[in-house]
Design a protein around this motif. Structure first.
Motif, PDB file in Angstrom:
ATOM      1  N   THR A  70       0.836  -1.205   0.000  1.00  0.00           N
ATOM      2  CA  THR A  70       0.000   0.000   0.000  1.00  0.00           C
ATOM      3  C   THR A  70       0.872   1.258   0.000  1.00  0.00           C
ATOM      4  O   THR A  70       2.097   1.182   0.096  1.00  0.00           O
ATOM      5  CB  THR A  70      -0.889   0.032   1.253  1.00  0.00           C
ATOM      6  OG1 THR A  70      -0.047   0.173   2.404  1.00  0.00           O
ATOM      7  CG2 THR A  70      -1.711  -1.243   1.393  1.00  0.00           C
ATOM      8  N   GLY A  73       0.506   2.817   5.999  1.00  0.00           N
ATOM      9  CA  GLY A  73      -0.369   2.182   6.974  1.00  0.00           C
ATOM     10  C   GLY A  73      -1.787   2.707   6.928  1.00  0.00           C
ATOM     11  O   GLY A  73      -2.750   1.969   7.182  1.00  0.00           O
ATOM     12  N   ALA A  76      -3.708   0.860   4.325  1.00  0.00           N
ATOM     13  CA  ALA A  76      -3.969  -0.514   4.757  1.00  0.00           C
ATOM     14  C   ALA A  76      -5.104  -0.552   5.782  1.00  0.00           C
ATOM     15  O   ALA A  76      -5.986  -1.415   5.713  1.00  0.00           O
ATOM     16  CB  ALA A  76      -2.696  -1.135   5.320  1.00  0.00           C
ATOM     17  N   ASN A  77      -5.095   0.391   6.728  1.00  0.00           N
ATOM     18  CA  ASN A  77      -6.178   0.421   7.723  1.00  0.00           C
ATOM     19  C   ASN A  77      -7.519   0.767   7.066  1.00  0.00           C
ATOM     20  O   ASN A  77      -8.555   0.197   7.411  1.00  0.00           O
ATOM     21  CB  ASN A  77      -5.841   1.415   8.839  1.00  0.00           C
ATOM     22  CG  ASN A  77      -4.776   0.871   9.794  1.00  0.00           C
ATOM     23  OD1 ASN A  77      -4.514  -0.333   9.831  1.00  0.00           O
ATOM     24  ND2 ASN A  77      -4.155   1.757  10.553  1.00  0.00           N
ATOM     25  N   HIS A 173      -8.881  -7.009  12.809  1.00  0.00           N
ATOM     26  CA  HIS A 173      -7.738  -6.389  12.134  1.00  0.00           C
ATOM     27  C   HIS A 173      -6.669  -6.037  13.158  1.00  0.00           C
ATOM     28  O   HIS A 173      -6.985  -5.580  14.261  1.00  0.00           O
ATOM     29  CB  HIS A 173      -8.193  -5.120  11.411  1.00  0.00           C
ATOM     30  CG  HIS A 173      -7.069  -4.398  10.713  1.00  0.00           C
ATOM     31  ND1 HIS A 173      -6.434  -4.923   9.610  1.00  0.00           N
ATOM     32  CD2 HIS A 173      -6.459  -3.210  10.966  1.00  0.00           C
ATOM     33  CE1 HIS A 173      -5.492  -4.083   9.201  1.00  0.00           C
ATOM     34  NE2 HIS A 173      -5.481  -3.035  10.016  1.00  0.00           N
ATOM     35  N   ASP A 175      -3.195  -3.715  13.602  1.00  0.00           N
ATOM     36  CA  ASP A 175      -2.328  -2.676  13.051  1.00  0.00           C
ATOM     37  C   ASP A 175      -0.927  -2.852  13.620  1.00  0.00           C
ATOM     38  O   ASP A 175      -0.644  -2.443  14.746  1.00  0.00           O
ATOM     39  CB  ASP A 175      -2.891  -1.294  13.388  1.00  0.00           C
ATOM     40  CG  ASP A 175      -2.065  -0.182  12.756  1.00  0.00           C
ATOM     41  OD1 ASP A 175      -1.019  -0.485  12.137  1.00  0.00           O
ATOM     42  OD2 ASP A 175      -2.452   0.994  12.882  1.00  0.00           O
ATOM     43  N   ALA A 177       1.695  -1.665  11.812  1.00  0.00           N
ATOM     44  CA  ALA A 177       2.377  -0.825  10.815  1.00  0.00           C
ATOM     45  C   ALA A 177       3.829  -0.584  11.216  1.00  0.00           C
ATOM     46  O   ALA A 177       4.746  -0.779  10.429  1.00  0.00           O
ATOM     47  CB  ALA A 177       1.639   0.495  10.653  1.00  0.00           C
ATOM     48  N   SER A 199      -6.934  -9.661   9.090  1.00  0.00           N
ATOM     49  CA  SER A 199      -6.105  -8.777   8.256  1.00  0.00           C
ATOM     50  C   SER A 199      -5.105  -8.031   9.121  1.00  0.00           C
ATOM     51  O   SER A 199      -5.291  -7.910  10.337  1.00  0.00           O
ATOM     52  CB  SER A 199      -6.979  -7.773   7.483  1.00  0.00           C
ATOM     53  OG  SER A 199      -7.714  -6.963   8.372  1.00  0.00           O
ATOM     54  N   THR A 201      -1.973  -4.717   9.065  1.00  0.00           N
ATOM     55  CA  THR A 201      -1.156  -3.661   8.484  1.00  0.00           C
ATOM     56  C   THR A 201       0.276  -3.838   8.967  1.00  0.00           C
ATOM     57  O   THR A 201       0.502  -3.966  10.169  1.00  0.00           O
ATOM     58  CB  THR A 201      -1.688  -2.282   8.936  1.00  0.00           C
ATOM     59  OG1 THR A 201      -3.019  -2.123   8.446  1.00  0.00           O
ATOM     60  CG2 THR A 201      -0.813  -1.146   8.430  1.00  0.00           C
ATOM     61  N   ASP A 203       4.146  -2.162   7.733  1.00  0.00           N
ATOM     62  CA  ASP A 203       4.716  -1.219   6.770  1.00  0.00           C
ATOM     63  C   ASP A 203       6.216  -1.391   6.591  1.00  0.00           C
ATOM     64  O   ASP A 203       6.999  -1.020   7.476  1.00  0.00           O
ATOM     65  CB  ASP A 203       4.469   0.216   7.244  1.00  0.00           C
ATOM     66  CG  ASP A 203       3.025   0.626   7.101  1.00  0.00           C
ATOM     67  OD1 ASP A 203       2.225  -0.166   6.574  1.00  0.00           O
ATOM     68  OD2 ASP A 203       2.699   1.757   7.520  1.00  0.00           O
ATOM     69  N   GLY A 215       3.794   0.659   2.333  1.00  0.00           N
ATOM     70  CA  GLY A 215       3.031   0.061   3.425  1.00  0.00           C
ATOM     71  C   GLY A 215       2.634  -1.350   3.042  1.00  0.00           C
ATOM     72  O   GLY A 215       2.950  -1.826   1.949  1.00  0.00           O
ATOM     73  N   LEU A 217      -0.660  -4.349   3.347  1.00  0.00           N
ATOM     74  CA  LEU A 217      -1.917  -4.941   3.806  1.00  0.00           C
ATOM     75  C   LEU A 217      -1.848  -6.440   3.544  1.00  0.00           C
ATOM     76  O   LEU A 217      -1.587  -6.850   2.404  1.00  0.00           O
ATOM     77  CB  LEU A 217      -3.109  -4.357   3.048  1.00  0.00           C
ATOM     78  CG  LEU A 217      -4.456  -5.058   3.319  1.00  0.00           C
ATOM     79  CD1 LEU A 217      -4.947  -4.788   4.739  1.00  0.00           C
ATOM     80  CD2 LEU A 217      -5.518  -4.619   2.309  1.00  0.00           C
TER      81      LEU A 217
END
Lengths: 351, 351
Positions: A70, A73, A76-77, A173, A175, A177, A199, A201, A203, A215, A217
């Motif tokens: 991506t 981040g 992706a979020n 999800h 994160d 990142a 999922s 994120t 980076d 980034g 995903l």
């Protein structure tokens, strides 16, 4: 403009960006004029992108990863929330996000027309899972956990959050990142192999030492990405899942180069150095009478007077504060003990 | 991966990307490790970004421009629709977009929860303004025109579309992502100085010869951008209007360098060369019995058999087709008469 020069990283102490790895710089320059958004015209960079996704899968415990590189981040979020929104069948969707979540979740919610429900953190700045449970209702589509929070470097109890998501049949999800390139060298449970995460994120352009923009995903199953499909009439590829159209091949190639150079040993060395540095800095600040939030991942937050902060900014230090007003130092790879010693000397001089 | 090489542009004939200007390459490399998304840490690149916006204002007839360097045209189109959505007070918003509009408008509508209303084009592939008027109702928030369409290089009747928007008090957006660096050298009415346009997409990383990612969003009045504000607790800047968080300083710096090197004379030379080449190619294809859509801006579309197209792809040509299946050649700066002659020789050989 051609004569302008960028900042020196010597003074940048509060950023999650850093100097790319030398191999990443070379790769970025070589693939500068490529567009992974058009794989029929630029198949070489598209192939490299799939290699990056595979390599990220190794890091996050996902043997057959799907996803893409991506712009960062935030994208992706946004895309994770978009997947959840498009797969759910509710009238008035909401997402439950701990208060330590990155502001990109607020951006995602605003963009996507989803209600943002912040949920409090505990005394150690980690998501309080009971409070998250209280905020879930029949319109909730996603819960998120943070693995390496922006302000304090905390890791939420990811397995408990994933169990909560599973109980309510919600998208989970994570994160990671910033934390994703540090956490493999800790004993934290944070990734797809540790919990029923949908999922993530992660980076490359933060602690991964890729060039901006890179980034990541990742999703557990490829079919999740179908929720993002838009048809592309004039491209031979036929459809697109990304938020952008034309995308940076430089970012993709530099991520591949950084991963090849640093995973896993180089990243582990980086982590250990940063970890020691953060603990040393925390001690130094505590010795000077600052209230310090103990570093977990290598971010140090410490109380600071407004005047002191302003005086340090005046001396050229590129520093920033948490929402509560604490000085926040991110021990990225360009941050050395010598630079922190210079910073502390200036701190002593101005207060 | 470090040994991988990108495509040669010698074979890329259907892309809107091209080789950046040499100064843009140098600037991208120099500012690779900068983040205009964090202006308190990276003020040098933030200053350059505001210079780019000013320079783009010169091109689009806007003496006091506001906006920013986006990741590309898709982000700019998304943000224009988002501005319109957030400023409007309707329950079920829709946008009226001519069928020649870029697919990013569909993406924007899907993302933002806005109804996408395509509107037919006329026999010359330009927006039919009467048909747009028919599609407007009290829930319409935005109408768009295309100034340099992706498939046929057409310019919609922008003043008539802007008048329509004004009549219904709608946001008027113009997508000049690709055309914006060509149109100043034509007698078209397409920009803020020609009509009551509210916002525009114009991408330095297409005909502007910047490095990817460098798109552009411009708005007539700075207050429009307030509709995009998200608070950023831990950044000293306090808020953010962009779709991404961390952003590419390389793209921004390269845009500044390309604009400094090429505006206006270099861009005019580029346009005249591309225009002549497109007319020459159209004649060549017509002479061979292909049905050719007359080039307006330098894109040539021509009928082609599926087998012929496949055989040319097999010979390495990076070519693509319109939604109607026509071969589509974009005469970007890297596309020379010698390369087109080589392509025509292969065309003769395979059919």
């Amino acid at each position: 403009m051609v004569d302008a020069v960028p900042q020196s990283f010597e003074y940048v102490l509060s950023s999650m960006c850093t100097e790319p790895h030398p191999d990443a710089r070379i790769a970025a320059n070589r693939f500068l004029a490529t567009n992974p958004g058009d794989p029929a015209s630029y198949p070489e960079i598209a192939t490299i992108e799939s290699e990056v996704v595979d390599r990220l899968g190794d890091i996050v415990g996902l043997p057959e990863p799907s996803g893409y590189v991506t712009s960062g981040g935030t994208e992706a979020n946004i895309q994770a929330v978009r997947i959840a929104r498009n797969r759910a069948d509710v009238d008035d969707p909401n997402v439950v996000i701990p208060e330590n979540g990155h502001f990109s979740f607020r951006k995602a919610a605003e963009l996507l027309g989803v209600e943002f429900r912040p949920s409090p953190v505990d005394d150690d700045h980690r998501a309080a899972v009971d409070a998250m449970a209280d905020r879930i209702d029949e319109q909730t589509i996603l819960v998120a956990g943070v693995a390496g929070s922006t302000e304090y470097g905390r890791v939420d109890p990811i397995p408990a959050i994933a169990a909560l998501a599973d109980e309510h049949d919600l998208h989970c999800h994570v994160d990671a990142a910033w934390g994703g390139f540090l956490l493999p060298f800790t004993d934290e449970d944070w990734h797809f192999g540790h919990a029923a995460i949908d999922s993530m994120t992660i980076d490359p352009h933060k602690f991964g030492r890729a060039a901006i923009p890179a980034g990541g995903l990742l999703v557990r199953t490829a079919s999740q990405l179908d929720a993002l499909l838009i048809e592309t009439p004039y491209l031979e590829s036929g459809h697109q899942i990304t938020l952008g159209g034309t995308r940076s091949g430089a970012g993709v190639a530099s991520a591949a180069a950084a991963l090849a150079a640093l995973w896993p040993t180089g990243y582990e060395d980086q982590y250990r150095t940063a970890d020691q540095l953060a603990r040393w800095l925390a001690d130094q600040l505590r010795d000077r009478g600052h209230r310090v939030v103990d570093p977990h991942l290598p971010i140090v937050a410490a109380s600071i007077e407004d005047d002191t902060f302003a005086a340090l900014r005046d001396r050229g230090w590129r520093i920033a504060r948490t929402a509560r007003g604490e000085l926040r130092i991110v021990c990225m790879p360009h941050v050395t003990r010598a630079r922190l010693a210079a910073f502390l000397a200036d701190l002593d001089a101005v207060q």
